[in-house]
Enzyme design. Structure first.
Site, PDB file in Angstrom:
ATOM      1  N   GLU A 146       0.855  -1.070  -0.034  1.00  0.00           N
ATOM      2  CA  GLU A 146       0.053  -0.124   0.187  1.00  0.00           C
ATOM      3  C   GLU A 146       0.862   1.152  -0.013  1.00  0.00           C
ATOM      4  O   GLU A 146       1.523   1.586   0.955  1.00  0.00           O
ATOM      5  CB  GLU A 146      -1.011   0.038   1.288  1.00  0.00           C
ATOM      6  CG  GLU A 146      -1.911  -1.198   1.098  1.00  0.00           C
ATOM      7  CD  GLU A 146      -2.826  -1.236   0.099  1.00  0.00           C
ATOM      8  OE1 GLU A 146      -3.152  -0.150  -0.430  1.00  0.00           O
ATOM      9  OE2 GLU A 146      -3.608  -2.165  -0.040  1.00  0.00           O
ATOM     10  N   CYS A 185      -2.279   8.849   2.677  1.00  0.00           N
ATOM     11  CA  CYS A 185      -1.752   8.443   1.317  1.00  0.00           C
ATOM     12  C   CYS A 185      -2.938   8.861   0.453  1.00  0.00           C
ATOM     13  O   CYS A 185      -2.705   8.803  -0.671  1.00  0.00           O
ATOM     14  CB  CYS A 185      -1.350   6.911   1.377  1.00  0.00           C
ATOM     15  SG  CYS A 185      -2.640   5.901   2.045  1.00  0.00           S
TER      16      CYS A 185
END
Length: 488
Positions: free
Chosen positions: A220, A255
């Site tokens: 990720e 993110c």
């Protein structure tokens, strides 16, 4: 005591740790439904009983506001746990699969089995959620787990080490604290899966280490998440949601926070004015002093962000904000207009409270700008134009999308969360977490009844005609072949 605290976690300690966890996994204890439920309930109890400690640790690491900590880390982790507890029996049930005529009579199913011993390396920006969420999935799938929290959020890392030992089964679930040497020692071991959340640079190191053992990975990573803003919006609501998806999301240290905006040249001044008003309403005239904004995580990242902002071709593009306070590790919400595409702030993920606005003649041109860059973890569109929504979903590639809001899509457990291309590999959340840490084993069952000599040598012309008809699913051909078969 001092000796124990100074003890180095190296290759031999990592090797011993993984042997102990493999023994625990091989005993079968982690595979049972009861064990999985007991550990998930332990996590649920831990979150409920130690909420104040968690909030305090997050404040120490990031000055994260209490409500933001509760919403983005505590309640989200608790929801993941509750979802797994509610659905676990269903997730564990074998999935029936239809068989073909060529295998008749038979039955088949897909069995979800745990992978074994898995490693979770989490990030510092949401250090509680991004540690526990993957661990919940790994436990639900029946694995033994090692969690390596980020050393950049030391208070949360230390708290997780203490709490997981207190509330969970330490024969199968461990926490290893430390920095690069400890992570390197862990990566040198053979795991059954590694999940890493963080930067693309470290993601490449993790993937290279995993490749030595042919270990599968979930990465990720992130990237530059765009928000395309149409003029056909309810501007006040749009701006509030942009603020929530940027500055109220850990000061942009997320993110999936909005990294830059694309809008038309004509609409940009109106959007900037609305952002100015909205930021003042949210954080006051002096945002740096607002208790509702997190600080930058440390001096290194503060300096990195200041360098992006102070680049010669960038600084004069500031249209709002730009103030900073090094002692507080805070930078005010900052909006920049039409920074050069080749400037550093447009080349790397910002991960902070600066928001460039790029202007285009039309929004279709904006789609081209997004697609000219590496595929982002998330992409956002604000519009009331239904055709534009369809074109956005069809023509823009990203890990996930949200129309008319930002970041909230990650709260939907039925949606996979993961990247594409340079923004990541694999996905998790909800059942996707269970699947990510499971092997889908195909199983077929046959009895000794109904056996036919047609599949066995010697292959006479009659057998060949019947076998070809069966394999091709040609009903007429099967009938004709059978007539020929039984004809004297």
């Amino acid at each position: 005591m001092a000796e124990e605290e100074n003890r180095v976690f190296g290759a031999s300690e990592a090797s011993l740790l993984i042997r102990e966890l493999r023994d625990s996994f091989k005993s079968g204890r982690t595979k049972s439904y009861d064990w999985r439920v007991s550990q998930l309930r332990g996590i649920e109890k831990m979150i409920e009983e130690r909420e104040k400690d968690i909030i305090q640790a997050l404040y120490m690491d990031l000055s994260k506001p209490e409500l933001e900590s509760f919403f983005s880390e505590i309640s989200t982790s608790k929801s993941s746990c509750k979802k797994a507890l509610k659905e676990l029996k269903k997730w564990m049930m074998p999935e029936k699969v239809k068989t073909s005529m060529t295998t008749y009579p038979s039955s088949a199913e897909i069995v979800s089995e745990p992978l074994g011993v898995v490693l979770v390396i989490s990030a510092w920006n949401y250090p509680f959620l991004l540690s526990l969420d993957p661990v919940i999935g790994a436990i639900a799938a029946g694995n033994a787990v090692v969690l390596k929290p980020s050393e950049i959020a030391p208070a949360t890392s230390s708290l997780l080490a203490r709490l997981l030992e207190e509330y969970l089964d330490k024969s199968a679930i461990r926490v290893v604290e430390g920095a690069v040497p400890e992570t390197t020692a862990l990566l040198d071991q053979k795991w059954d899966k590694i999940m890493y959340t963080g930067s693309g640079r470290v993601g490449r190191i993790v993937m290279a280490a995993a490749a030595r053992h042919l270990t599968p990975v979930i990465l990720e990573l992130g990237g530059k998440c765009p928000a395309i803003v149409d003029s056909n919006v309810k501007l006040e609501v749009c701006v509030r949601r942009i603020i929530a998806g940027k500055w109220a999301a850990n000061s942009g240290q997320a993110c999936i926070s909005i990294d830059y905006i694309i809008t038309t040249k004509q609409f940009a001044p109106k959007l900037i004015d609305a952002l100015k008003k909205g930021i003042e309403e949210s954080f006051g005239e002096k945002p740096i002093e607002s208790p509702d904004m997190s600080r930058i995580v440390n001096a290194f990242h503060f300096k990195r962000l200041v360098n992006l902002l102070d680049e010669e071709r960038v600084y004069h593009k500031i249209v709002l904000g730009g103030q900073r306070e090094e002692k507080l590790l805070k930078i005010a919400p900052t909006v920049l207009l039409d920074v050069p595409e080749d400037s550093q702030i447009m080349q790397e993920e910002i991960f902070g409270p600066m928001l460039p606005i790029l202007t285009v003649e039309n929004l279709e041109e904006g789609f081209e700008v997004v697609n000219s860059k590496p595929k982002p973890l998330a992409a956002y569109l604000f519009t009331n134009n239904e055709q534009l929504k369809k074109e956005f979903v069809q023509n823009v590639s990203a890990g996930g999308m949200l129309v008319n809001d930002a970041i909230l899509h990650v709260t939907v457990p039925g949606l996979p969360f993961g990247g594409i291309g340079e923004s990541g590999i694999g996905a998790y959340h909800g059942k996707f977490s269970f699947d990510a840490f499971s092997h889908k084993k195909g199983v077929m069952y046959r009895s000794f009844e109904g056996d036919s000599s047609v599949r066995y040598p010697p292959y006479t012309p009659k057998k060949q005609r019947l076998l070809k008809a069966l394999i091709n699913g040609n009903i007429i051909g099967i009938i004709l072949a059978l007539i020929s078969w039984y004809r004297k």
